[in-house]
Scaffold this motif. Structure first.
Motif, mmCIF file in Angstrom:
data_model
loop_
_atom_site.group_PDB
_atom_site.id
_atom_site.type_symbol
_atom_site.label_atom_id
_atom_site.label_comp_id
_atom_site.label_asym_id
_atom_site.label_seq_id
_atom_site.Cartn_x
_atom_site.Cartn_y
_atom_site.Cartn_z
ATOM 1 N N MET A 25 23.026 -18.696 -0.313
ATOM 2 C CA MET A 25 23.020 -19.927 0.488
ATOM 3 C C MET A 25 24.406 -20.227 1.046
ATOM 4 S SD MET A 25 20.017 -21.142 0.801
ATOM 5 C CE MET A 25 20.435 -22.740 1.422
ATOM 6 N N VAL A 26 25.437 -19.984 0.254
ATOM 7 C CA VAL A 26 26.809 -20.174 0.734
ATOM 8 C C VAL A 26 27.063 -19.271 1.930
ATOM 9 C CG1 VAL A 26 29.262 -19.854 0.182
ATOM 10 C CG2 VAL A 26 27.739 -20.935 -1.481
ATOM 11 N N SER A 27 26.668 -18.014 1.811
ATOM 12 C CA SER A 27 26.876 -17.050 2.896
ATOM 13 C C SER A 27 26.133 -17.466 4.165
ATOM 14 C CB SER A 27 26.412 -15.664 2.435
ATOM 15 O OG SER A 27 26.503 -14.741 3.490
ATOM 16 N N ILE A 28 24.880 -17.870 4.007
ATOM 17 C CA ILE A 28 24.085 -18.294 5.163
ATOM 18 C C ILE A 28 24.715 -19.516 5.828
ATOM 19 C CG2 ILE A 28 21.861 -19.288 5.845
ATOM 20 C CD1 ILE A 28 20.635 -17.484 3.576
ATOM 21 N N ALA A 29 25.081 -20.511 5.029
ATOM 22 C CA ALA A 29 25.668 -21.730 5.583
ATOM 23 C C ALA A 29 27.035 -21.467 6.198
ATOM 24 C CB ALA A 29 25.766 -22.796 4.495
ATOM 25 N N ALA A 30 27.847 -20.632 5.555
ATOM 26 C CA ALA A 30 29.176 -20.324 6.098
ATOM 27 C C ALA A 30 29.060 -19.573 7.425
ATOM 28 C CB ALA A 30 29.984 -19.508 5.094
ATOM 29 N N ASN A 31 28.132 -18.621 7.491
ATOM 30 C CA ASN A 31 27.922 -17.904 8.753
ATOM 31 C C ASN A 31 27.427 -18.844 9.845
ATOM 32 O OD1 ASN A 31 28.797 -15.354 7.980
ATOM 33 N ND2 ASN A 31 26.787 -14.808 7.154
ATOM 34 N N ALA A 32 26.532 -19.757 9.479
ATOM 35 C CA ALA A 32 26.041 -20.733 10.456
ATOM 36 C C ALA A 32 27.180 -21.625 10.935
ATOM 37 C CB ALA A 32 24.923 -21.569 9.850
ATOM 38 N N TYR A 33 28.057 -22.009 10.028
ATOM 39 C CA TYR A 33 29.198 -22.832 10.427
ATOM 40 C C TYR A 33 30.114 -22.061 11.374
ATOM 41 C CZ TYR A 33 33.554 -25.377 10.405
ATOM 42 O OH TYR A 33 34.686 -26.036 10.811
ATOM 43 N N LEU A 34 30.382 -20.807 11.064
ATOM 44 C CA LEU A 34 31.259 -20.005 11.921
ATOM 45 C C LEU A 34 30.668 -19.809 13.307
ATOM 46 C CD1 LEU A 34 32.500 -17.317 9.372
ATOM 47 C CD2 LEU A 34 33.798 -19.248 10.316
ATOM 48 N N GLU A 35 29.344 -19.703 13.380
ATOM 49 C CA GLU A 35 28.688 -19.514 14.673
ATOM 50 C C GLU A 35 28.579 -20.806 15.477
ATOM 51 O OE1 GLU A 35 24.914 -17.613 14.176
ATOM 52 O OE2 GLU A 35 25.805 -15.856 13.203
ATOM 53 N N THR A 36 28.325 -21.912 14.786
ATOM 54 C CA THR A 36 28.028 -23.159 15.497
ATOM 55 C C THR A 36 29.108 -24.226 15.385
ATOM 56 O OG1 THR A 36 26.924 -24.157 13.584
ATOM 57 C CG2 THR A 36 25.565 -22.812 15.072
ATOM 58 N N GLU A 37 29.974 -24.098 14.363
ATOM 59 C CA GLU A 37 30.991 -25.094 14.050
ATOM 60 C C GLU A 37 30.385 -26.469 13.776
ATOM 61 O OE1 GLU A 37 34.256 -25.102 16.786
ATOM 62 O OE2 GLU A 37 34.584 -22.951 16.566
ATOM 63 N N ARG A 38 29.162 -26.490 13.278
ATOM 64 C CA ARG A 38 28.495 -27.742 12.938
ATOM 65 C C ARG A 38 28.934 -28.177 11.540
ATOM 66 N NH1 ARG A 38 24.246 -29.388 16.300
ATOM 67 N NH2 ARG A 38 23.605 -30.695 14.556
ATOM 68 N N GLU A 40 27.615 -30.089 9.329
ATOM 69 C CA GLU A 40 26.643 -30.073 8.231
ATOM 70 C C GLU A 40 26.541 -28.702 7.569
ATOM 71 O OE1 GLU A 40 24.032 -29.884 12.020
ATOM 72 O OE2 GLU A 40 25.769 -31.037 11.361
ATOM 73 N N MET A 41 26.807 -27.637 8.310
ATOM 74 C CA MET A 41 26.781 -26.300 7.702
ATOM 75 C C MET A 41 27.974 -26.109 6.775
ATOM 76 S SD MET A 41 24.051 -24.741 8.566
ATOM 77 C CE MET A 41 23.250 -26.326 8.399
ATOM 78 N N LEU A 42 29.100 -26.685 7.133
ATOM 79 C CA LEU A 42 30.270 -26.641 6.261
ATOM 80 C C LEU A 42 30.011 -27.440 4.981
ATOM 81 C CD1 LEU A 42 33.188 -25.795 5.741
ATOM 82 C CD2 LEU A 42 33.909 -27.821 7.028
ATOM 83 N N LEU A 43 29.438 -28.629 5.119
ATOM 84 C CA LEU A 43 29.105 -29.445 3.954
ATOM 85 C C LEU A 43 28.103 -28.726 3.051
ATOM 86 C CD1 LEU A 43 28.739 -32.955 5.629
ATOM 87 C CD2 LEU A 43 30.585 -32.194 4.116
ATOM 88 N N LEU A 44 27.131 -28.061 3.651
ATOM 89 C CA LEU A 44 26.138 -27.314 2.881
ATOM 90 C C LEU A 44 26.801 -26.178 2.108
ATOM 91 C CD1 LEU A 44 23.070 -27.064 2.329
ATOM 92 C CD2 LEU A 44 22.982 -25.465 4.242
ATOM 93 N N ALA A 45 27.678 -25.436 2.762
ATOM 94 C CA ALA A 45 28.376 -24.335 2.099
ATOM 95 C C ALA A 45 29.233 -24.851 0.942
ATOM 96 C CB ALA A 45 29.249 -23.571 3.098
ATOM 97 N N ILE A 46 29.963 -25.931 1.164
ATOM 98 C CA ILE A 46 30.798 -26.511 0.104
ATOM 99 C C ILE A 46 29.934 -26.959 -1.069
ATOM 100 C CG2 ILE A 46 32.293 -28.470 -0.490
ATOM 101 C CD1 ILE A 46 33.407 -28.261 2.408
ATOM 102 N N GLY A 47 28.819 -27.600 -0.770
ATOM 103 C CA GLY A 47 27.923 -28.061 -1.828
ATOM 104 C C GLY A 47 27.433 -26.920 -2.697
ATOM 105 N N PHE A 48 26.998 -25.831 -2.062
ATOM 106 C CA PHE A 48 26.504 -24.709 -2.847
ATOM 107 C C PHE A 48 27.627 -23.980 -3.585
ATOM 108 C CE2 PHE A 48 22.476 -25.149 -0.546
ATOM 109 C CZ PHE A 48 21.612 -25.058 -1.623
ATOM 110 N N VAL A 49 28.818 -23.968 -3.023
ATOM 111 C CA VAL A 49 29.956 -23.385 -3.753
ATOM 112 C C VAL A 49 30.194 -24.151 -5.052
ATOM 113 C CG1 VAL A 49 32.483 -23.180 -3.737
ATOM 114 C CG2 VAL A 49 31.164 -22.322 -1.817
ATOM 115 N N ILE A 50 30.133 -25.467 -4.991
ATOM 116 C CA ILE A 50 30.362 -26.289 -6.187
ATOM 117 C C ILE A 50 29.244 -26.076 -7.206
ATOM 118 C CG2 ILE A 50 30.551 -28.663 -7.047
ATOM 119 C CD1 ILE A 50 31.894 -29.342 -4.322
ATOM 120 N N VAL A 51 27.992 -26.023 -6.742
ATOM 121 C CA VAL A 51 26.862 -25.799 -7.651
ATOM 122 C C VAL A 51 26.986 -24.441 -8.332
ATOM 123 C CG1 VAL A 51 24.359 -25.462 -7.761
ATOM 124 C CG2 VAL A 51 25.297 -27.380 -6.463
ATOM 125 N N VAL A 52 27.320 -23.411 -7.564
ATOM 126 C CA VAL A 52 27.467 -22.069 -8.139
ATOM 127 C C VAL A 52 28.648 -22.017 -9.106
ATOM 128 C CG1 VAL A 52 28.036 -19.662 -7.601
ATOM 129 C CG2 VAL A 52 26.323 -20.873 -6.245
#
Length: 98
Positions: A25-38, A40-52
């Motif tokens: 999930m971190v990888s998917i969200a980080a890639n989405a952030y890099l592609e879109t700079e949105r 919410e994708m950065l927040l999603l990646a950070i959230g899953f990094v903390i959970v993991v």
């Protein structure tokens, strides 16, 4: 490695599965952030990094401490996991606001 019981092995396997799926999930969200700079994708990646990180650190700490102070260990795990989920919730709530 010490002799591990079946519950120990199940705990390790489930922790690894949680960590790998969370890292996916971190990888998917980080890639989405890099592609879109949105944001919410950065927040999603950070959230899953903390959970993991909470899952991995709890598993490692539990075995290092031989499962002593389980209440403290679980409380810290739940606190970090909650913070991770707050980032994930923020990613959903900020969706479309940019």
């Amino acid at each position: 490695m010490a002799d591990l019981s079946t519950p120990d092995l199940l705990y390790i396997v489930s922790s690894v599965a949680l960590s790998l799926s969370g890292l996916a999930m971190v990888s998917i969200a980080a890639n989405a952030y890099l592609e879109t700079e949105r944001r919410e994708m950065l927040l999603l990646a950070i959230g899953f990094v903390i959970v993991v990180a909470a899952a991995i650190s709890t598993t490692v700490s539990a075995f290092k401490q031989e499962f002593a102070d389980a209440v403290v260990l679980l409380t810290v795990n739940y606190a970090f996991t909650t913070v991770g989920y707050l980032f994930i919730i923020a990613s959903v709530l900020t969706r479309g606001r940019d």
